[in-house]
Design an enzyme around this catalytic site. Structure first.
Site, PDB file in Angstrom:
ATOM      1  N   HIS A  79       2.027  -7.470  10.617  1.00 39.98           N
ATOM      2  CA  HIS A  79       2.728  -6.301  11.136  1.00 39.98           C
ATOM      3  C   HIS A  79       1.970  -5.031  10.751  1.00 39.98           C
ATOM      4  O   HIS A  79       1.648  -4.204  11.604  1.00 39.98           O
ATOM      5  CB  HIS A  79       4.159  -6.244  10.608  1.00 39.98           C
ATOM      6  N   ASP A 108     -17.211  14.517  30.936  1.00 45.31           N
ATOM      7  CA  ASP A 108     -16.830  13.195  30.449  1.00 45.31           C
ATOM      8  C   ASP A 108     -17.086  13.198  28.949  1.00 45.31           C
ATOM      9  O   ASP A 108     -17.402  14.222  28.378  1.00 45.31           O
ATOM     10  CB  ASP A 108     -17.672  12.085  31.126  1.00 45.31           C
ATOM     11  N   TRP A 144      -0.994  -5.712   4.086  1.00 46.73           N
ATOM     12  CA  TRP A 144      -2.017  -4.997   4.867  1.00 46.73           C
ATOM     13  C   TRP A 144      -3.043  -4.330   3.952  1.00 46.73           C
ATOM     14  O   TRP A 144      -4.123  -3.974   4.386  1.00 46.73           O
ATOM     15  CB  TRP A 144      -1.382  -3.971   5.811  1.00 46.73           C
ATOM     16  N   SER A 172     -16.033  -0.409  16.146  1.00 45.63           N
ATOM     17  CA  SER A 172     -15.411   0.277  17.275  1.00 45.63           C
ATOM     18  C   SER A 172     -14.998   1.698  16.899  1.00 45.63           C
ATOM     19  O   SER A 172     -15.283   2.659  17.627  1.00 45.63           O
ATOM     20  CB  SER A 172     -14.201  -0.531  17.746  1.00 45.63           C
ATOM     21  N   SER A 173     -14.346   1.839  15.747  1.00 43.40           N
ATOM     22  CA  SER A 173     -13.885   3.172  15.341  1.00 43.40           C
ATOM     23  C   SER A 173     -15.040   4.113  15.098  1.00 43.40           C
ATOM     24  O   SER A 173     -14.967   5.292  15.443  1.00 43.40           O
ATOM     25  CB  SER A 173     -13.110   3.106  14.029  1.00 43.40           C
ATOM     26  N   HIS A 256      -6.429   6.271   1.701  1.00 42.46           N
ATOM     27  CA  HIS A 256      -5.712   7.531   1.818  1.00 42.46           C
ATOM     28  C   HIS A 256      -6.209   8.395   2.973  1.00 42.46           C
ATOM     29  O   HIS A 256      -5.402   8.849   3.783  1.00 42.46           O
ATOM     30  CB  HIS A 256      -5.611   8.319   0.516  1.00 42.46           C
ATOM     31  N   GLU A 258      -7.348   7.296   5.558  1.00 42.61           N
ATOM     32  CA  GLU A 258      -6.840   6.563   6.722  1.00 42.61           C
ATOM     33  C   GLU A 258      -5.437   7.033   7.108  1.00 42.61           C
ATOM     34  O   GLU A 258      -5.137   7.180   8.293  1.00 42.61           O
ATOM     35  CB  GLU A 258      -6.842   5.060   6.414  1.00 42.61           C
ATOM     36  N   TYR A 260      -4.253   9.910   6.793  1.00 44.20           N
ATOM     37  CA  TYR A 260      -4.392  11.203   7.477  1.00 44.20           C
ATOM     38  C   TYR A 260      -5.023  11.059   8.835  1.00 44.20           C
ATOM     39  O   TYR A 260      -4.752  11.852   9.751  1.00 44.20           O
ATOM     40  CB  TYR A 260      -5.122  12.210   6.590  1.00 44.20           C
ATOM     41  N   SER A 271       1.358  20.647  17.974  1.00 46.96           N
ATOM     42  CA  SER A 271       0.958  22.050  18.127  1.00 46.96           C
ATOM     43  C   SER A 271       0.694  22.413  19.574  1.00 46.96           C
ATOM     44  O   SER A 271       0.592  23.595  19.909  1.00 46.96           O
ATOM     45  CB  SER A 271      -0.306  22.330  17.307  1.00 46.96           C
ATOM     46  N   HIS A 305      -3.206   8.089  -6.267  1.00 47.09           N
ATOM     47  CA  HIS A 305      -1.741   8.102  -6.290  1.00 47.09           C
ATOM     48  C   HIS A 305      -1.155   6.777  -5.808  1.00 47.09           C
ATOM     49  O   HIS A 305       0.041   6.557  -5.936  1.00 47.09           O
ATOM     50  CB  HIS A 305      -1.161   9.302  -5.525  1.00 47.09           C
ATOM     51  N   HIS A 306      -1.992   5.909  -5.249  1.00 52.16           N
ATOM     52  CA  HIS A 306      -1.505   4.577  -4.888  1.00 52.16           C
ATOM     53  C   HIS A 306      -1.625   3.611  -6.052  1.00 52.16           C
ATOM     54  O   HIS A 306      -1.271   2.445  -5.928  1.00 52.16           O
ATOM     55  CB  HIS A 306      -2.292   4.030  -3.700  1.00 52.16           C
ATOM     56  N   THR A 331       0.288  21.255   4.106  1.00 58.94           N
ATOM     57  CA  THR A 331       1.287  20.608   4.965  1.00 58.94           C
ATOM     58  C   THR A 331       2.448  21.562   5.211  1.00 58.94           C
ATOM     59  O   THR A 331       2.956  21.676   6.327  1.00 58.94           O
ATOM     60  CB  THR A 331       1.794  19.306   4.315  1.00 58.94           C
ATOM     61  N   LYS A 334       1.733  24.112   7.831  1.00 58.54           N
ATOM     62  CA  LYS A 334       1.888  23.612   9.200  1.00 58.54           C
ATOM     63  C   LYS A 334       3.354  23.616   9.630  1.00 58.54           C
ATOM     64  O   LYS A 334       3.686  24.102  10.699  1.00 58.54           O
ATOM     65  CB  LYS A 334       1.338  22.195   9.293  1.00 58.54           C
ATOM     66  N   ARG A 453       9.500  -4.455  -2.343  1.00 62.21           N
ATOM     67  CA  ARG A 453       9.025  -4.654  -0.974  1.00 62.21           C
ATOM     68  C   ARG A 453       8.349  -6.014  -0.853  1.00 62.21           C
ATOM     69  O   ARG A 453       8.035  -6.644  -1.853  1.00 62.21           O
ATOM     70  CB  ARG A 453       8.074  -3.524  -0.569  1.00 62.21           C
TER      71      ARG A 453
HETATM   72  C1  HEM Z   1       3.046  15.384   1.650  1.00 63.53           C
HETATM   73  C2  HEM Z   1       2.216  14.454   1.828  1.00 63.53           C
HETATM   74  C3  HEM Z   1       2.228  13.079   1.190  1.00 63.53           C
HETATM   75  C4  HEM Z   1       2.314  12.726  -0.120  1.00 63.53           C
HETATM   76  C5  HEM Z   1       2.446  13.656  -1.291  1.00 63.53           C
HETATM   77  C6  HEM Z   1       2.254  11.286  -0.185  1.00 63.53           C
HETATM   78  C7  HEM Z   1       2.302  10.537  -1.356  1.00 63.53           C
HETATM   79  C8  HEM Z   1       2.284   9.163  -1.420  1.00 63.53           C
HETATM   80  C9  HEM Z   1       2.261   8.374  -2.612  1.00 63.53           C
HETATM   81  C10 HEM Z   1       2.265   8.941  -4.018  1.00 63.53           C
HETATM   82  C11 HEM Z   1       2.240   7.065  -2.265  1.00 63.53           C
HETATM   83  C12 HEM Z   1       2.162   5.855  -3.203  1.00 63.53           C
HETATM   84  C13 HEM Z   1       3.498   5.290  -3.456  1.00 63.53           C
HETATM   85  C14 HEM Z   1       3.430   4.000  -4.234  1.00 63.53           C
HETATM   86  O1  HEM Z   1       2.785   3.043  -3.769  1.00 63.53           O
HETATM   87  O2  HEM Z   1       4.044   3.953  -5.309  1.00 63.53           O
HETATM   88  C15 HEM Z   1       2.245   7.012  -0.837  1.00 63.53           C
HETATM   89  C16 HEM Z   1       2.221   5.843  -0.103  1.00 63.53           C
HETATM   90  C17 HEM Z   1       1.955   5.815   1.250  1.00 63.53           C
HETATM   91  N1  HEM Z   1       1.846   6.891   2.093  1.00 63.53           N
HETATM   92 FE1  HEM Z   1       2.114   8.818   1.589  1.00 63.53          FE
HETATM   93  N2  HEM Z   1       2.149  10.784   1.067  1.00 63.53           N
HETATM   94  C18 HEM Z   1       2.122  11.851   1.932  1.00 63.53           C
HETATM   95  C19 HEM Z   1       1.985  11.795   3.301  1.00 63.53           C
HETATM   96  C20 HEM Z   1       1.717  10.644   3.998  1.00 63.53           C
HETATM   97  C21 HEM Z   1       1.351  10.602   5.380  1.00 63.53           C
HETATM   98  C22 HEM Z   1       1.184  11.801   6.274  1.00 63.53           C
HETATM   99  C23 HEM Z   1       1.142   9.297   5.696  1.00 63.53           C
HETATM  100  C24 HEM Z   1       0.749   8.661   6.996  1.00 63.53           C
HETATM  101  C25 HEM Z   1       0.875   9.132   8.170  1.00 63.53           C
HETATM  102  C26 HEM Z   1       1.405   8.527   4.521  1.00 63.53           C
HETATM  103  C27 HEM Z   1       1.329   7.163   4.468  1.00 63.53           C
HETATM  104  C28 HEM Z   1       1.529   6.414   3.340  1.00 63.53           C
HETATM  105  C29 HEM Z   1       1.438   4.990   3.300  1.00 63.53           C
HETATM  106  C30 HEM Z   1       1.078   4.073   4.481  1.00 63.53           C
HETATM  107  C31 HEM Z   1       1.727   4.605   1.993  1.00 63.53           C
HETATM  108  C32 HEM Z   1       1.899   3.195   1.444  1.00 63.53           C
HETATM  109  C33 HEM Z   1       0.722   2.361   1.373  1.00 63.53           C
HETATM  110  C34 HEM Z   1       1.118   1.005   0.845  1.00 63.53           C
HETATM  111  O3  HEM Z   1       1.213   0.834  -0.362  1.00 63.53           O
HETATM  112  O4  HEM Z   1       1.308   0.099   1.674  1.00 63.53           O
HETATM  113  N3  HEM Z   1       1.757   9.373   3.505  1.00 63.53           N
HETATM  114  N4  HEM Z   1       2.267   8.300  -0.340  1.00 63.53           N
HETATM  115 CU   LIG Z   2      -2.129   8.229  -0.127  1.00 61.49          CU
END
Ligand code: HEM
Ligand SMILES: [Cu+2]
Lengths: 534, 300
Positions: A79, A108, A144, A172-173, A256, A258, A260, A271, A305-306, A331, A334, A453
């Protein structure tokens, strides 16, 4: 057919598309390729969505009912992979293909044959990835994020095909992004400066830069896995002096940026849409450009932070915590600008605008939970719970996905020449809006209460919220079939669209007829620069 | 920035069968390789995978050959404006940037291992699990004794920088100079100079690769330094190996340019193919200097 000006035995740009199915296989036309990307992405969205519904069906009640835990793991993994690499990213690339040349007055994309190559790698890659589910030992089951050693020492044999599928997606990307960057830097209409470009073009320029920078790192990390699995190296094996945590560092250095990559083009779309339906110019254009650039820069230095709970030294924890919090500043700029654009505007609420406003509100909720997660000591509690799931689904579903839907509704009349059915569009919006919130809002609570999870079974106290969540998921999932109906209906029939389509729309794409001719802006004098950005 | 004069000549190629064959070739290549690796690790017969891999390789190589020939043909037919050539220049530059990032991942891994992992494995900072697993492990770099020598028997001697590696450095740096001289020859319209110095560059590339084969042979037979020798062998072979693969590609690109130069291609203001190969070569050279410093000199 081609737009060759100097070669006379070929036809010029008034020529239409080739006939038959092979048109789509051999095409070098940015609009055709954009269409291919968008349909491919929608198919992947339905496939990834089906996997999600398997997950939610199993989680409807505590206990093990429908699927074996082993298969459940494959579902969560596939998924995530399919949605990230198959649905969201290709959808944005499809929009880039359709829109960037039209927005900057280019004939083009810069490298049209390579453009076709970038697309046609994807069906091969995802067929290979999906086929792993049928292989002996099952498909990838390690999430994933494919942390080693789950994805190396303890992985099913199909991991090798997963690795090569990732390589194909990466190739591709990278080619797609090089095309985008080169098109923007080199093919702008005469006189269009960088600071006159629509924000969608700006955000894609920066996204493409991020992609070129981090997709090779992803390729690197899967290559390290491949070597550990088949050739006896010890990147991620401490017995040989390596370290499983090394995997996480390299992965998240990609991961990370990614996330964004999956949100910056969405910023560009919103916008474009909000000013149109607020009938005002975008508030703070320049600050939007600078905010996007700073977000991109910061995205390279916050990956830790992950990994707050892997045992980083204290200095690392503190650094990554403060650096992450910094992202909230651009952010916030914006979000402020979007609201300021709507302020005192004469707003109407057509479907694209509804999706765009929902984006602003719900993405902000996701940003705020992100801010909570960025507090290292608090994250010790949240890590690997449903709170994280709630966070990233709020930024990705009502964030990225809503923006894609907003974009489709907004530009569909330009693509097909017909207006979509507004009533059905609004119905689709409200069903999606309710579905998303019913699915993901309760996950905040069960996450804070400690539900982990990626687990097929759970303790009884989480039962009610999980049931609500599953109901919402099915509502959201099946609503998307309505989306399919609306799009097909709009392709076939509907009120004839005007060139400008929306009363308040600005931008070069609205100066060409609807549907947009097969070739646009083959000569520079067609371009009216006053219309350049919205 | 685009301007009217160049913009007018924009050429959008007609429909093309090339990309779909390139996709198919690429897919067969990686699918065959995956199958081969899996059977190999399972100790089974690898014929099927190998055949698919070869087939894919042939399809891909043929397609790319036709593709590049076509681009050259179109360029000779004057279908490309200056602006279009700029697209190729930008494209190649960004491609090289992506390659830089690929190497950055492996260099990053090396630095992380040396700065953090090895000391932590030896108990620095009382990090728990690793101390308990291998309480007697002592930090060292190059890591000759791995934490678990039964799984990863370390090398008995590290690879020095004196000798072959130093010779290789000299070879590559020289080749960067020779390719620049060849470029000067091209700019002056002196074809003989171009061909001579370009030929010399290709020769230097081939000698470099030969030396690297010798070095690997030496590592495996005399030093016990293998892919399986723990993280030192891992980083050593992966960094130098990927670099060697890039030298191979770069040498091949230069060889193609040499053949084209002999056939009379390129003019001072029309030599993108040559320049692209030359930039790639300089990039490969710079990566080597990084390797020589961090893998050889500071690593032994
Ligand atoms: C204000 C902005 C953001 C902050 C401060 C933030 C912060 C964080 C933090 C600290 C985690 C880790 C949580 C953990 O695993 O304990 C996390 C996970 C994640 N964030 Fe954000 N995030 C932000 C915006 C975004 C945006 C814009 C996206 C995507 C469009 C995003 C997608 C994700 C994803 C996919 C994960 C989980 C990855 C995983 O463990 O599977 N975040 N974020
Ligand atoms: Cu992140």
């Amino acid at each position: 057919m081609s737009a060759i000006i100097e070669e006379h035995h070929h036809d010029d740009h008034h020529h239409g598309p080739a006939k038959g199915l092979m048109r789509w296989v051999f095409t070098t036309n940015h609009k055709d390729i954009g269409t291919l990307y968008l349909w491919f992405s929608f198919m992947m969205f339905l496939l990834g969505g089906t996997f999600a519904l398997v997950i939610r069906a199993e989680l409807f009640q505590p206990g093990l009912q429908l699927v074996a835990p082993e298969f459940f793991n494959q579902m969560t993994t596939m998924h995530g992979l399919i949605m990230v690499f198959g649905a969201v990213m290709p959808a944005f690339v499809g929009l880039a293909n359709w829109l960037i040349p039209m927005m900057i007055g280019a004939p083009d994309m810069a490298l049209p044959r390579m453009n076709n190559y970038s697309f046609w790698i994807l069906p091969f890659a995802f067929t290979m990835l999906a086929s792993t589910l049928l292989m002996e030992g099952g498909g990838p089951n390690f999430g994933w994020t494919f942390y080693a050693p789950l994805s190396t020492t303890y992985a099913p044999p199909s991991v090798t095909y997963f690795i090569f599928a990732v390589h194909l997606m990466g190739i591709s990307s990278i080619m797609g992004s090089i095309n985008v960057v080169v098109t923007i830097l080199n093919l702008r209409a005469p006189g269009m400066t960088l600071m006159q470009m629509p924000l969608f073009v700006w955000t894609w320029l920066i996204t493409a830069y991020l992609l070129i920078a981090v997709m090779p790192v992803l390729a690197g990390v899967v290559t390290m896995m491949l070597m550990d699995i088949h050739f006896g190296t010890s990147f991620f094996n401490a017995a040989g002096g390596g370290d499983p945590v090394l995997f996480q560092h390299v992965f998240w250095f990609f991961g990370h940026p990614e996330v964004y990559i999956m949100i910056l083009p969405a910023f560009g779309i919103v916008s474009a849409i909000i000013p149109t339906f607020a009938r005002k110019r975008l508030f703070g254009y320049a600050s939007m450009v600078y905010a996007t650039s700073s977000i991109a820069f910061l995205s390279f230095i916050v990956w830790g932070h992950h990994m707050f709970t892997v045992g980083m030294p204290l200095a690392g924890e503190l650094y990554f915590m403060y650096a992450t919090m910094l992202i909230a500043v651009p952010t916030g700029v914006k979000v402020f600008n979007w609201i300021a654009t709507m302020w005192q505007g004469s707003m109407t609420f057509e479907t694209p605008m509804l999706f765009a406003i929902a984006f602003v509100v719900l993405f902000t909720i996701g940003g705020l939970s992100g801010l909570m997660l960025s507090i290292a000591p608090a994250d010790f509690q949240y890590q690997d719970t449903y709170f994280v799931v709630a966070h990233f689904h709020y930024v990705l579903v009502p964030g990225s996905i809503f923006s894609i839907m907003a974009a489709v509704y907004y530009w569909l009349p330009k693509w097909t020449g017909h207006m979509y059915d507004e009533k059905l569009g609004k119905t689709h919006f409200w069903l999606s809006f309710i579905g998303v919130n019913v699915t993901f809002f309760p996950q905040h609570f069960i996450g804070l209460a400690g539900m982990p999870r990626r687990i097929p079974d759970y303790a009884l106290q989480f039962a009610d919220y999980n049931m609500i969540s599953s109901v919402g998921a099915f509502l959201f999932g099946f609503s998307q079939l309505l989306f399919l109906v609306i799009v097909i209906k709009c392709i076939k029939t509907g009120k004839q669209a005007t060139a400008q389509v929306w009363e308040g729309a600005h931008g070069l794409e609205w100066t060409v007829p609807s549907p947009a001719p097969y070739h646009t802006f083959s000569t520079p004098d067609e371009v009216n620069l006053k219309e350049a950005h919205g | 920035m685009a301007n009217d004069a160049t913009y007018q000549n924009y050429y959008v190629p007609a429909d093309s069968k090339l990309p779909i064959f390139a996709s198919l070739g690429l897919f067969l290549t990686v699918f065959g390789m995956g199958n081969m690796f899996n059977e190999m690790t399972a100790g089974a017969d690898t014929t099927f995978g190998t055949m698919v891999l070869l087939l894919g390789g042939v399809v891909l190589a043929t397609t790319l050959f036709v593709w590049f020939s076509k681009v050259i043909e179109e360029s000779h037919a004057k279908l490309y404006s200056d602006q279009m050539n700029r697209s190729y220049v930008w494209g190649m530059s960004w491609f090289i940037f992506s390659e830089v990032m690929f190497f950055a991942a492996f260099f990053g891994a090396l630095f992380y291992v040396r700065a953090f992992v090895v000391p932590w494995l030896a108990g620095e900072g009382n990090r728990g699990p690793s101390d308990m697993l291998w309480p007697n492990y002592v930090a060292e770099w190059p890591m000759l004794n791995t934490p678990d020598p039964t799984l990863f028997p370390g090398a008995h001697t590290a690879m020095g920088w004196w000798g072959l590696p130093l010779i290789n450095t000299i070879l590559l740096v020289t080749s960067s100079v020779t390719v620049t001289i060849a470029h000067h020859g091209l700019n002056e319209g002196n074809r003989k100079k171009l061909i001579t110095w370009l030929g010399l560059t290709v020769a230097l590339g081939i000698v470099f690769l030969g030396c690297q084969v010798l070095e690997y042979y030496h590592a495996y037979t005399d030093l016990g330094l293998t892919l399986n020798a723990g993280i030192y062998g891992t980083t050593f072979f992966m960094l130098t190996g990927f670099h060697g693969a890039h030298v191979t590609l770069g040498t091949f690109m230069l060889l193609v340019m040499l053949i084209r130069a002999i056939k009379g291609h390129f003019k001072a203001d029309d030599c993108f193919g040559f320049e692209a190969a030359a930039w790639y070569w300089h990039f490969v050279d710079v990566v080597w200097l990084g390797l020589f410093l961090f893998v050889y000199i500071l690593g032994s």
